[in-house]
Design a protein around this motif. Structure first.
Motif, PDB file in Angstrom:
ATOM      1  N   GLN A 244       0.844  -1.147  -0.005  1.00  5.68           N
ATOM      2  CA  GLN A 244      -0.133  -0.091   0.031  1.00  5.68           C
ATOM      3  C   GLN A 244       0.785   1.255  -0.145  1.00  5.68           C
ATOM      4  O   GLN A 244       0.243   2.333  -0.112  1.00  5.68           O
ATOM      5  CB  GLN A 244      -1.080   0.057   1.125  1.00  5.68           C
ATOM      6  CG  GLN A 244      -2.306  -0.499   0.765  1.00  5.68           C
ATOM      7  CD  GLN A 244      -2.946   0.493   0.281  1.00  5.68           C
ATOM      8  OE1 GLN A 244      -2.941   0.919  -0.974  1.00  5.68           O
ATOM      9  NE2 GLN A 244      -4.340   0.858   1.055  1.00  5.68           N
ATOM     10  N   VAL A 245       2.203   1.297   0.408  1.00  2.58           N
ATOM     11  CA  VAL A 245       3.044   2.313   0.299  1.00  2.58           C
ATOM     12  C   VAL A 245       2.865   2.954  -1.160  1.00  2.58           C
ATOM     13  O   VAL A 245       3.408   4.042  -1.523  1.00  2.58           O
ATOM     14  CB  VAL A 245       4.380   1.843   0.648  1.00  2.58           C
ATOM     15  CG1 VAL A 245       5.258   1.026  -0.666  1.00  2.58           C
ATOM     16  CG2 VAL A 245       5.505   3.000   0.966  1.00  2.58           C
ATOM     17  N   LEU A 246       2.397   2.220  -2.293  1.00  2.00           N
ATOM     18  CA  LEU A 246       2.496   2.801  -3.559  1.00  2.00           C
ATOM     19  C   LEU A 246       1.136   3.489  -3.954  1.00  2.00           C
ATOM     20  O   LEU A 246       1.266   4.359  -5.021  1.00  2.00           O
ATOM     21  CB  LEU A 246       2.288   1.328  -4.322  1.00  2.00           C
ATOM     22  CG  LEU A 246       3.787   0.906  -4.634  1.00  2.00           C
ATOM     23  CD1 LEU A 246       3.534  -0.648  -5.390  1.00  2.00           C
ATOM     24  CD2 LEU A 246       4.750   1.569  -5.548  1.00  2.00           C
ATOM     25  N   MET A 247       0.119   3.495  -3.213  1.00  2.00           N
ATOM     26  CA  MET A 247      -0.930   4.388  -3.524  1.00  2.00           C
ATOM     27  C   MET A 247      -0.642   5.680  -3.723  1.00  2.00           C
ATOM     28  O   MET A 247      -1.076   6.386  -4.913  1.00  2.00           O
ATOM     29  CB  MET A 247      -2.067   4.209  -2.173  1.00  2.00           C
ATOM     30  CG  MET A 247      -3.492   4.765  -2.720  1.00  2.00           C
ATOM     31  SD  MET A 247      -4.260   4.175  -3.924  1.00  2.00           S
ATOM     32  CE  MET A 247      -4.803   2.494  -3.100  1.00  2.00           C
ATOM     33  N   ASN A 248      -0.121   6.600  -2.867  1.00  2.00           N
ATOM     34  CA  ASN A 248       0.045   7.766  -2.852  1.00  2.00           C
ATOM     35  C   ASN A 248       1.150   8.315  -4.258  1.00  2.00           C
ATOM     36  O   ASN A 248       1.125   9.212  -5.115  1.00  2.00           O
ATOM     37  CB  ASN A 248       0.495   8.731  -1.825  1.00  2.00           C
ATOM     38  CG  ASN A 248      -0.664   8.759  -0.908  1.00  2.00           C
ATOM     39  OD1 ASN A 248      -1.749   9.012  -1.378  1.00  2.00           O
ATOM     40  ND2 ASN A 248      -0.454   8.843   0.370  1.00  2.00           N
ATOM     41  N   GLU A 267      -8.750  11.523  -6.481  1.00  2.57           N
ATOM     42  CA  GLU A 267      -8.696  12.792  -5.745  1.00  2.57           C
ATOM     43  C   GLU A 267      -8.696  12.289  -3.921  1.00  2.57           C
ATOM     44  O   GLU A 267      -8.442  12.735  -2.903  1.00  2.57           O
ATOM     45  CB  GLU A 267      -9.857  13.845  -5.795  1.00  2.57           C
ATOM     46  CG  GLU A 267     -11.257  13.310  -5.687  1.00  2.57           C
ATOM     47  CD  GLU A 267     -11.631  12.334  -6.844  1.00  2.57           C
ATOM     48  OE1 GLU A 267     -12.722  11.820  -6.585  1.00  2.57           O
ATOM     49  OE2 GLU A 267     -10.844  12.070  -7.870  1.00  2.57           O
ATOM     50  N   GLY A 268      -9.245  10.900  -3.969  1.00  2.13           N
ATOM     51  CA  GLY A 268      -9.362  10.379  -2.688  1.00  2.13           C
ATOM     52  C   GLY A 268      -8.393   9.494  -2.281  1.00  2.13           C
ATOM     53  O   GLY A 268      -8.277   8.535  -1.447  1.00  2.13           O
ATOM     54  N   ALA A 269      -7.247   9.578  -3.178  1.00  2.00           N
ATOM     55  CA  ALA A 269      -6.157   8.370  -2.818  1.00  2.00           C
ATOM     56  C   ALA A 269      -5.652   8.420  -1.546  1.00  2.00           C
ATOM     57  O   ALA A 269      -5.406   7.322  -0.643  1.00  2.00           O
ATOM     58  CB  ALA A 269      -5.108   8.561  -3.855  1.00  2.00           C
ATOM     59  N   LYS A 270      -5.470   9.685  -1.000  1.00  6.04           N
ATOM     60  CA  LYS A 270      -4.677   9.602   0.379  1.00  6.04           C
ATOM     61  C   LYS A 270      -5.587   9.046   1.631  1.00  6.04           C
ATOM     62  O   LYS A 270      -5.255   8.590   2.429  1.00  6.04           O
ATOM     63  CB  LYS A 270      -4.255  11.397   0.619  1.00  6.04           C
ATOM     64  CG  LYS A 270      -5.800  11.855   0.894  1.00  6.04           C
ATOM     65  CD  LYS A 270      -5.562  13.516   1.060  1.00  6.04           C
ATOM     66  CE  LYS A 270      -6.633  14.288   1.482  1.00  6.04           C
ATOM     67  NZ  LYS A 270      -7.780  14.259   0.420  1.00  6.04           N
TER      68      LYS A 270
END
Length: 615
Positions: A244-248, A267-270
């Motif tokens: 999940q470190v990759l999401m942002n 826009e909701g990735a964070k």
């Protein structure tokens, strides 16, 4: 030599279980796990076989490093012809099951035919028998595992099984072991269900003997573990944040497919990122993330264990989901989240839990929901058909549709067919974001050009684990390449594809490749299996496996026309971020890829390629 040297052959139609020696000539040519099991499958089965017929075979296989002290040596693969794609299906899983099979003294288990009634296979070291599973049919993966451990009176029994999704022939049903580790993609669980095979329960007490050079093996595996520990990704990033470190990261570079690939930034990735999982909630002050977890022999420990907010609408009256269980990985968080415009982290965890509990691939499920939501917003699929409102961003629809699909009720039966069949049925086939019928993972092939080529040419349909060029194009491993250009990508994709085949076949996790190259795997394989496994030989094995899989697909009816991407990626330019204005440059890359592969313009192996690889 660290193979067990034995395989189990189970004829489900006849109810027989027999032992036979491993074909060691093939073992030396295809190594193990993915490569060796595929060799058995392609030699024994017609490529045109219907995946859900009794004539299909399904194989559980370990690698020569599975069960050893090599880091991440807990992997196994399930190989069959996939019902989602009609192509070769090979799904890889971690946890503890693979090592347990190896320690019971078996390299692989081959299932043939179809049982007239539900059965499971019980393996206790040398003793293996089919047992009645009528009492398990209709049970979840979690219930099945608990019942079989109690029946054996042994908590150390390891179980690989299907839930309702596999029984109901959801075309992307998974095979799950250790509660939340899965051979997840291509519908291997549906094949298991079609054979009335519920589970394999295994207990091994023998350990792994036969290491060719034990002293050298201990020395070299220790050295290679240190490389993993010292690496920024395998020693810090993955243990701390998981995949999940990759999401942002992927969102910032403008390659996070959003709302069925209409957008490439969310826009909701964070809100659904690793950082969000590790941040205390406003509702109860607790974090969703409880701890990390490792598979057998793993020094990375990227797995997540999470707890859902008990006040969340999805579980408010379902206390069975309040405890700690497998948490979100990046691919699942993307597919259930950004792909549908949903930024409710607890809803994602709930849908992911249902996928684990009932054995369902969250990538294909989530991506199919993305297509459903787009069709809903177009007015093609209506509230009357679904029984609920399903616009992009609806966390409620995501959770309810997960339940419906896993349980095979209502419109869930349509979703169970995957996006290719669903969008074709409703007259909009171009809205399926898939290759060969398998849905894309969490990277936009326009913003990361190499991944577009990797998707188009993947032997099991769109996949990130068959050639993870993100490592190079985004993370700079082993060298940094520009994600926005097509030059050099055919060579990069081929190198990643061949190396990955060798990693998989050795029985180790592909995540080690963030720190290791083939030159790090080779001395471990040589010490375990024999000096003939030189670096050159290992590279050739990887290339041989890739071409064998391709050849099977060609015989199954796939052609160059199937090495393609949806029109959206080819014709609709990225709207925001660094890749703004770009489409996939696949037409520039594919001819060069065929050329360096040694294939003709139709995507078939040339005679000299067959000769070089011994195919």
């Amino acid at each position: 030599m660290s193979w067990a040297g034995k395989i189990l052959r189970v004829n489900l139609s006849a109810g027989t279980v027999t032992s036979e020696p491993l074909n060691m000539t093939w073992a030396k040519q295809y190594l193990g796990s993915r490569g060796l099991a595929t060799k058995y499958l392609v030699e024994e089965m017609d490529a045109k076989t219907d995946p859900l017929s009794a004539d299909n075979k399904i194989i559980w296989a370990t690698g020569p490093l599975t069960g050893t002290m090599a880091s991440t040596g807990g992997r196994y693969t399930v190989v069959t012809k996939g019902p989602l794609t009609g192509a070769i299906a090979c799904s890889n899983s971690g946890g503890y099951w693979g090592a347990e099979l190896k320690m019971a003294g078996w390299d692989m288990v081959i299932f043939e035919g179809k049982s007239p009634k539900p059965v499971y296979l019980s393996i206790q070291d040398d003793h293996a028998e089919l047992k009645d599973a009528s009492h398990l049919w209709g049970k979840s993966v979690w219930e099945t595992e608990e019942i079989l451990k109690k029946a054996a009176q042994d908590p150390q029994v390891r179980v690989s099984s299907i839930g309702l999704a596999g029984e109901n022939q959801v075309l992307y049903a998974a095979v799950v072991n250790d509660l939340h580790r899965a051979a997840g993609r291509s519908g291997v669980g549906a094949v298991m269900g079609s054979k009335n095979l519920k589970a394999i329960a295994v207990r091994g007490t023998k350990g792994v003997g036969n290491i060719a050079n034990p002293k050298e093996f201990m020395k070299v595996t220790f050295e290679k573990k240190k490389i993993l520990a010292d690496n920024a990704v395998t020693g810090q990033g993955l243990p701390t944040y998981g995949t999940q470190v990759l999401m942002n990261v992927i969102n910032e570079i403008g390659a996070l497919p959003t709302r069925n690939h209409r957008d490439s930034q969310f826009e909701g990735a964070k809100d659904i990122s690793a950082e969000a999982m590790a941040t205390p909630r406003e509702s109860d002050g607790k974090k969703q993330l409880v701890t990390n977890q490792a598979c057998f022999g793993c020094t990375i420990a990227c797995g997540r264990i999470s707890k859902i907010d008990p006040t969340h609408f999805s579980v408010v009256n379902k206390p069975q989901y309040w405890g700690a269980t497998g948490g979100l990985e990046y691919e699942a968080a993307w597919a259930l989240g950004a792909a549908n415009g949903v930024n409710d982290l607890e809803a994602l965890q709930y849908a992911n839990t249902i996928c684990n509990e009932q054995g369902m691939d969250p990538i294909t499920f989530g991506a199919t929901i993305g297509a459903v939501m787009e069709l809903y917003e177009m007015g093609v699929i209506t509230k009357d058909m679904l029984g609920l409102d399903a616009p992009f961003g609806s966390a409620k629809a995501l959770c309810e549709l997960a339940d419906m699909t896993a349980n095979g009720v209502g419109f869930g039966k349509e979703i169970a067919q995957g996006s290719k069949r669903l969008t074709a049925k409703y007259g909009h086939p171009d809205l399926s974001m898939s290759v060969k019928g398998q849905e894309f993972p969490a990277y936009d092939g326009r913003g990361i050009q190499g991944m577009g080529l990797a998707y188009a040419t993947s032997n099991r349909g769109a996949c990130h684990l068959r050639g993870y060029t993100v490592a190079s194009e985004v993370l700079g491993i082993p060298v940094k390449t520009d994600p926005l250009v097509s030059e050099g990508k055919p060579e990069l994709v081929m190198a990643f594809q061949d190396a990955t085949a060798a990693f998989d076949s050795a029985g180790i996790c592909i995540f080690t490749s963030f720190a290791w190259g083939l030159a790090d795997v080779q001395p471990q394989v040589a010490a375990a299996c024999g000096d003939e496994f030189t670096l050159e030989n290992l590279s050739l094995i990887g290339e041989r496996i890739w071409n064998m899989e391709r050849d099977f697909n060609n015989r199954a009816g796939f052609t160059a026309a199937d090495d393609n991407l949806p029109k959206r990626l080819m014709n609709e330019a990225v709207k925001t971020g660094p890749a703004k204005g770009l489409v996939s440059k696949l037409p520039e890359m594919l001819p060069k890829y065929y050329e360096i592969r040694g294939w003709d313009a139709g995507g078939n192996l040339k005679a000299e390629t067959r000769a070089k690889l011994g195919l």
